[in-house]
Design a protein around this motif. Sequence first.
Motif, PDB file in Angstrom:
ATOM      1  N   ASN A 174       0.894  -1.199   0.036  1.00  0.00           N
ATOM      2  CA  ASN A 174      -0.028  -0.229  -0.028  1.00  0.00           C
ATOM      3  C   ASN A 174       0.713   1.222   0.117  1.00  0.00           C
ATOM      4  O   ASN A 174       2.038   1.117   0.493  1.00  0.00           O
ATOM      5  CB  ASN A 174      -0.872   0.175   1.305  1.00  0.00           C
ATOM      6  CG  ASN A 174      -1.786  -1.031   1.305  1.00  0.00           C
ATOM      7  OD1 ASN A 174      -2.600  -1.459   0.112  1.00  0.00           O
ATOM      8  ND2 ASN A 174      -2.179  -1.828   2.271  1.00  0.00           N
ATOM      9  N   GLY A 175       0.187   2.356  -0.415  1.00  0.00           N
ATOM     10  CA  GLY A 175       0.974   3.612  -0.569  1.00  0.00           C
ATOM     11  C   GLY A 175       0.049   4.792  -0.146  1.00  0.00           C
ATOM     12  O   GLY A 175      -1.060   4.789  -0.826  1.00  0.00           O
ATOM     13  N   ALA A 200       4.329   3.693  -2.752  1.00  0.00           N
ATOM     14  CA  ALA A 200       4.301   2.142  -2.767  1.00  0.00           C
ATOM     15  C   ALA A 200       5.384   1.483  -3.336  1.00  0.00           C
ATOM     16  O   ALA A 200       5.769   0.363  -2.832  1.00  0.00           O
ATOM     17  CB  ALA A 200       2.926   1.798  -3.777  1.00  0.00           C
ATOM     18  N   LYS A 244       8.245   0.876  -0.936  1.00  0.00           N
ATOM     19  CA  LYS A 244       8.005   0.107  -0.094  1.00  0.00           C
ATOM     20  C   LYS A 244       8.298  -1.393  -0.437  1.00  0.00           C
ATOM     21  O   LYS A 244       9.086  -2.330   0.076  1.00  0.00           O
ATOM     22  CB  LYS A 244       6.593   0.019   0.547  1.00  0.00           C
ATOM     23  CG  LYS A 244       6.227   0.984   1.690  1.00  0.00           C
ATOM     24  CD  LYS A 244       4.582   0.600   1.837  1.00  0.00           C
ATOM     25  CE  LYS A 244       4.352   1.698   3.063  1.00  0.00           C
ATOM     26  NZ  LYS A 244       2.808   1.396   3.582  1.00  0.00           N
ATOM     27  N   SER A 279      -3.313   0.501  -3.552  1.00  0.00           N
ATOM     28  CA  SER A 279      -2.638  -0.804  -3.162  1.00  0.00           C
ATOM     29  C   SER A 279      -2.270  -1.235  -4.583  1.00  0.00           C
ATOM     30  O   SER A 279      -2.985  -1.235  -5.508  1.00  0.00           O
ATOM     31  CB  SER A 279      -3.976  -1.776  -3.026  1.00  0.00           C
ATOM     32  OG  SER A 279      -3.507  -2.928  -2.619  1.00  0.00           O
TER      33      SER A 279
END
Length: 229
Positions: free
Chosen positions: A30-31, A159, A162, A223
Amino acid sequence: MKKAVLILAILFLTLSYGQEIKQIPQINVNGEGKVKVVPDQATILATIETKGNNAKDVKKENDQKMEAVLRFIKKMNLDPADYKTQRVSLNPQYDYEKKKHSYNATQTVEILLKDLSKYDELMDGLVDQGINRIDSVTFQSSKLAQYQSEARKLAMKEAKLKAEDYVSVLGQKVGRAMIISDNSQTYYPQPMYAAMKSMEMSDSKAPRETLAVGEINTTANVSVSFILE
């Protein structure tokens, strides 16, 4: 013939199930992207409400006050496209104790104020001309679409960052995105403002500060499913 077709279909299904299903390595993350903006305009819903026992008189009084309000708005040099009458109503009300009817008339004008430095002058004038109800004041940005786009880009960057952090210890790389789900939200601040007539400053020469516009929080949430290489 039908029997032969059935046998072929069974063989095809058997071969299909027997084949190994190839799994594609993926990572789901998720971002979030946030952009805070100071509003530069406001939409105001202001209402004139009048009451009385005679429907015609109540409507006439309400119309006269609204005419005065519209004349004042024109003197403020607002663009005619930035204000309009939104709601008009005349409703009977029955008092069961006194067993008599009364009438309630309302008219609402919607104003888009593009220069917030005129806010106090506008609100004072509206009250002076007969406005007795402020239904809402919503602060906005004239460049909201631009800031929403910035928030979405920030969310996608977070995102991907990550995903890269997670797989960096595995000796793998983040590939192309397969699925992207977006859920963006915008928070419109409600103003904190003082009552125009009841909260005058003791020093009339001091500048009035009747509201704090706050900030608009534009948030994008995504997402993303990335392929791992």
